[in-house]
Design a protein around this motif. Structure first.
Motif, PDB file in Angstrom:
ATOM      1  N   CYS A 408      12.075 -12.256 -12.419  1.00 28.59           N
ATOM      2  CA  CYS A 408      12.574 -13.625 -12.490  1.00 28.59           C
ATOM      3  C   CYS A 408      11.762 -14.492 -11.514  1.00 28.59           C
ATOM      4  N   PRO A 409      11.809 -15.825 -11.635  1.00 27.35           N
ATOM      5  CA  PRO A 409      11.039 -16.689 -10.725  1.00 27.35           C
ATOM      6  C   PRO A 409      11.344 -16.437  -9.254  1.00 27.35           C
ATOM      7  N   SER A 410      12.597 -16.166  -8.934  1.00 29.94           N
ATOM      8  CA  SER A 410      12.970 -15.931  -7.544  1.00 29.94           C
ATOM      9  C   SER A 410      12.285 -14.687  -6.993  1.00 29.94           C
ATOM     10  N   CYS A 411      12.243 -13.603  -7.778  1.00 33.97           N
ATOM     11  CA  CYS A 411      11.603 -12.366  -7.315  1.00 33.97           C
ATOM     12  C   CYS A 411      10.082 -12.508  -7.244  1.00 33.97           C
ATOM     13  N   ILE A 412       9.499 -13.320  -8.131  1.00 33.60           N
ATOM     14  CA  ILE A 412       8.059 -13.586  -8.039  1.00 33.60           C
ATOM     15  C   ILE A 412       7.749 -14.292  -6.727  1.00 33.60           C
ATOM     16  N   ASP A 413       8.512 -15.345  -6.440  1.00 37.27           N
ATOM     17  CA  ASP A 413       8.287 -16.095  -5.192  1.00 37.27           C
ATOM     18  C   ASP A 413       8.482 -15.197  -3.970  1.00 37.27           C
ATOM     19  N   GLU A 414       9.511 -14.378  -4.010  1.00 39.79           N
ATOM     20  CA  GLU A 414       9.796 -13.500  -2.874  1.00 39.79           C
ATOM     21  C   GLU A 414       8.682 -12.475  -2.675  1.00 39.79           C
ATOM     22  N   GLY A 415       8.145 -11.950  -3.786  1.00 38.88           N
ATOM     23  CA  GLY A 415       7.066 -10.980  -3.690  1.00 38.88           C
ATOM     24  C   GLY A 415       5.820 -11.560  -3.042  1.00 38.88           C
ATOM     25  N   TYR A 416       5.426 -12.757  -3.465  1.00 37.03           N
ATOM     26  CA  TYR A 416       4.249 -13.389  -2.872  1.00 37.03           C
ATOM     27  C   TYR A 416       4.491 -13.734  -1.406  1.00 37.03           C
ATOM     28  N   LYS A 417       5.706 -14.138  -1.092  1.00 34.60           N
ATOM     29  CA  LYS A 417       6.036 -14.460   0.298  1.00 34.60           C
ATOM     30  C   LYS A 417       5.928 -13.215   1.173  1.00 34.60           C
ATOM     31  N   MET A 418       6.456 -12.084   0.710  1.00 31.44           N
ATOM     32  CA  MET A 418       6.361 -10.839   1.476  1.00 31.44           C
ATOM     33  C   MET A 418       4.911 -10.442   1.702  1.00 31.44           C
ATOM     34  N   TYR A 419       4.098 -10.585   0.663  1.00 36.89           N
ATOM     35  CA  TYR A 419       2.690 -10.222   0.780  1.00 36.89           C
ATOM     36  C   TYR A 419       1.977 -11.114   1.801  1.00 36.89           C
ATOM     37  N   LYS A 420       2.195 -12.425   1.725  1.00 33.75           N
ATOM     38  CA  LYS A 420       1.505 -13.362   2.603  1.00 33.75           C
ATOM     39  C   LYS A 420       1.961 -13.240   4.051  1.00 33.75           C
ATOM     40  N   GLU A 421       3.249 -12.918   4.254  1.00 34.33           N
ATOM     41  CA  GLU A 421       3.789 -12.890   5.608  1.00 34.33           C
ATOM     42  C   GLU A 421       3.662 -11.537   6.299  1.00 34.33           C
ATOM     43  N   ALA A 422       3.243 -10.512   5.571  1.00 35.37           N
ATOM     44  CA  ALA A 422       3.058  -9.197   6.201  1.00 35.37           C
ATOM     45  C   ALA A 422       1.962  -9.289   7.260  1.00 35.37           C
ATOM     46  N   ASP A 423       2.230  -8.772   8.425  1.00 31.84           N
ATOM     47  CA  ASP A 423       1.327  -8.894   9.561  1.00 31.84           C
ATOM     48  C   ASP A 423       0.202  -7.863   9.455  1.00 31.84           C
ATOM     49  N   ALA A 424      -1.010  -8.350   9.258  1.00 31.19           N
ATOM     50  CA  ALA A 424      -2.156  -7.454   9.098  1.00 31.19           C
ATOM     51  C   ALA A 424      -2.424  -6.621  10.340  1.00 31.19           C
ATOM     52  N   GLN A 425      -1.893  -7.042  11.477  1.00 34.29           N
ATOM     53  CA  GLN A 425      -2.083  -6.260  12.704  1.00 34.29           C
ATOM     54  C   GLN A 425      -1.349  -4.912  12.630  1.00 34.29           C
ATOM     55  N   ASN A 426      -0.332  -4.839  11.773  1.00 29.63           N
ATOM     56  CA  ASN A 426       0.503  -3.640  11.712  1.00 29.63           C
ATOM     57  C   ASN A 426       0.072  -2.651  10.632  1.00 29.63           C
ATOM     58  N   TYR A 427      -0.842  -3.062   9.739  1.00 26.36           N
ATOM     59  CA  TYR A 427      -1.149  -2.239   8.569  1.00 26.36           C
ATOM     60  C   TYR A 427      -2.654  -2.115   8.356  1.00 26.36           C
ATOM     61  N   PHE A 428      -3.037  -0.966   7.853  1.00 25.50           N
ATOM     62  CA  PHE A 428      -4.429  -0.707   7.475  1.00 25.50           C
ATOM     63  C   PHE A 428      -4.791  -1.476   6.204  1.00 25.50           C
ATOM     64  N   ARG A 429      -3.839  -1.524   5.243  1.00 26.47           N
ATOM     65  CA  ARG A 429      -4.010  -2.284   4.008  1.00 26.47           C
ATOM     66  C   ARG A 429      -2.684  -2.939   3.642  1.00 26.47           C
ATOM     67  N   ILE A 430      -2.778  -4.110   3.000  1.00 26.13           N
ATOM     68  CA  ILE A 430      -1.612  -4.801   2.452  1.00 26.13           C
ATOM     69  C   ILE A 430      -1.930  -5.096   0.989  1.00 26.13           C
ATOM     70  N   TYR A 431      -1.024  -4.717   0.100  1.00 25.55           N
ATOM     71  CA  TYR A 431      -1.262  -4.828  -1.341  1.00 25.55           C
ATOM     72  C   TYR A 431      -0.183  -5.680  -2.016  1.00 25.55           C
ATOM     73  N   LEU A 432      -0.590  -6.342  -3.095  1.00 19.01           N
ATOM     74  CA  LEU A 432       0.361  -7.007  -3.995  1.00 19.01           C
ATOM     75  C   LEU A 432       0.004  -6.631  -5.427  1.00 19.01           C
ATOM     76  N   GLN A 433       0.971  -6.068  -6.121  1.00 20.89           N
ATOM     77  CA  GLN A 433       0.806  -5.672  -7.524  1.00 20.89           C
ATOM     78  C   GLN A 433       1.775  -6.536  -8.337  1.00 20.89           C
ATOM     79  N   ASP A 434       1.230  -7.567  -8.982  1.00 21.57           N
ATOM     80  CA  ASP A 434       2.041  -8.494  -9.786  1.00 21.57           C
ATOM     81  C   ASP A 434       1.937  -8.060 -11.238  1.00 21.57           C
ATOM     82  N   ARG A 435       2.892  -7.261 -11.674  1.00 24.26           N
ATOM     83  CA  ARG A 435       2.852  -6.750 -13.045  1.00 24.26           C
ATOM     84  C   ARG A 435       3.196  -7.834 -14.061  1.00 24.26           C
ATOM     85  N   LYS A 436       3.929  -8.829 -13.647  1.00 24.86           N
ATOM     86  CA  LYS A 436       4.297  -9.930 -14.547  1.00 24.86           C
ATOM     87  C   LYS A 436       3.049 -10.669 -15.022  1.00 24.86           C
ATOM     88  N   ASN A 437       2.126 -10.932 -14.110  1.00 26.34           N
ATOM     89  CA  ASN A 437       0.932 -11.724 -14.416  1.00 26.34           C
ATOM     90  C   ASN A 437      -0.357 -10.906 -14.409  1.00 26.34           C
TER      91      ASN A 437
END
Length: 445
Positions: A408-437
């Motif tokens: 749904c639109p709300s979950c799409i927005d939330e997914g992109y927000k989680m991806y953008k706000e994840a702190d790269a200092q804490n992770y080796f890689r950060i991924y976003l898999q948008d199956r809708k698009n």
């Protein structure tokens, strides 16, 4: 083989065969998962004249792309670092089989390819259960991207639980996953129990049938007739895929079952899959040539009644009555759970905003231990956005977000927000898999 050479026959079903032995890849020269798995089958099918039957056509495999892999997996650190050319061609062989069916060139298709894939989960740090990438899931998501979304049932008949396919489709009710396999208390990977029933958006659409060692032809066909086929009649898939592992055979060196080549052919006749993809099976001379021949004949709509192994002895393979009764009770229990899945789902998700799934995943071939937490949003409009935090005992922590196909639109927005706000200092890689698009993003320091 007792059936003799096959000549002047015409297949009732146009059948596409994709053949790829992966000559240049093996875990070791004597490992059970090596090129001879298919070379003996190649000799058998040519000896029997399969290539001369009208309506059976051989295809060369495609090569899967990185995008095909990234629709399904989070490869750490990358697809190039995890998958070899042989793995990309194996997945491409499955893609070619699906393409032949979807383009109307074949009524059915069988991808005889290796290396196998059904133990490869969403996150990939290495090789587990002889699998690195999940060839059925890659095939299916390629099919959906090219030909439109389809409601699909994957029936996994490998002797080992298809834990990778289960993980990939854990929260997807448009992909019914049914695995019948040797009980995980007695065999790798130690999973596949009836309470592994699916994520909050798909509770009931992940079905496991753990069978006791010693299960024979009678037991497998009973499960098919009294559990799998009734569920398929109710689910009404647009496509049926057989994850066609062959290590339930009585001669397999890694397992403890008593299935036969004729039984595999009969199973495929009754299941009537659109696409079959080879998975396990490690009795290189005693089983695979006969099992594959039986499956080919069954899928082509030809007589397979004379398919027999040279050492076939029905008296030795008779299923004990104790096992027969156990399987009947097991099927009744699982079918009741299927029919009551909605009430079970309400009980599990009631009052919850998310479902958390903590897991340790062992990569037995590479000796890697993964520590993983999955979080699934409970959403009343779609399957719910979900995320994974994972690391291994070799480091490389990741953060990965999946937006489901029905988001749904709300979950799409939330997914992109989680991806953008994840702190790269804490992770080796950060991924976003948008199956809708059909979009995949990756970032790192």
């Amino acid at each position: 083989m007792k059936c003799g050479a096959i000549k002047m026959l015409k297949a009732k079903n146009r059948l596409g065969l994709v053949f790829f032995p992966a000559f240049d890849w093996a875990i070791s020269p004597t490992h059970p998962e090596r090129e001879e798995r298919l070379l003996y089958t190649q000799d058998q099918i040519f000896e029997e004249g399969i290539n001369d039957i009208e309506g059976i056509k051989f295809y060369n495999p495609n090569i899967a792309s990185n995008k095909d892999i990234e629709r399904v997996h989070f490869c750490v650190p990358s697809v190039e670092d995890r998958a070899t050319t042989s793995h990309m061609i194996s997945a491409g062989g499955a893609i070619k089989a699906a393409e032949a069916v979807m383009e109307g060139e074949a009524d059915k298709a069988f991808a005889l390819v290796r290396p196998p894939g059904h133990h490869a989960q969403r996150v990939v740090y290495g090789d587990r259960g002889f699998c690195i990438i999940n060839i059925e899931a890659i095939m299916l998501e390629n099919l959906r991207a090219r030909y439109g979304h389809r409601r699909v049932a994957i029936i996994d008949t490998d002797c080992h639980h298809g834990d990778g396919t289960q993980d990939i489709y854990w929260n997807d009710r448009d992909t019914l996953f049914i695995s019948f396999h040797q009980d995980g208390r007695t065999l790798y990977p130690g999973t596949g129990f009836i309470d592994e029933f699916g994520g909050p958006g798909a509770i009931g659409y992940n079905i496991n049938v753990p069978l006791p060692p010693g299960t024979g032809q009678e037991g497998f066909l009973y499960v098919l007739d009294n559990l799998v086929l009734p569920i398929l009649d109710e689910y009404k898939p647009e496509l049926i895929v057989n994850s066609a592992g062959q290590d339930n055979h009585y001669t397999d060196p890694l397992t403890n079952m008593n299935f036969t080549a004729w039984g595999y052919a009969e199973l495929n006749h009754r299941l009537n899959p659109d696409i079959a993809v080879l998975e396990g099976g490690y009795s290189i001379e005693g089983a695979l040539p006969y099992v594959n021949l039986g499956i080919i004949l069954a899928m082509a709509g030809l007589d397979y009644s004379h398919v027999r192994e040279p050492d076939y002895d029905p008296a030795k393979l008779k299923q004990p009555q104790k096992i027969t009764e156990y399987i009947k009770e097991l099927c009744e229990t699982i079918y009741k759970r299927w029919r009551n899945k909605e009430s079970i789902a309400q009980e599990i998700i009631k009052g919850k905003e998310e479902i958390i799934r903590k897991r340790n995943v062992y990569y037995d071939t590479d000796g890697i231990m993964e520590y993983q937490t999955q979080r699934f949003k409970v959403c009343n409009k779609c399957s719910g956005v979900n995320m994974i935090e994972s690391t291994s005992d070799r480091g490389m922590p990741i953060f990965a977000v999946t937006i489901p196909q029905d988001a749904c639109p709300s979950c799409i927005d939330e997914g992109y927000k989680m991806y953008k706000e994840a702190d790269a200092q804490n992770y080796f890689r950060i991924y976003l898999q948008d199956r809708k698009n059909d979009i995949f993003f990756k970032r790192h320091l």
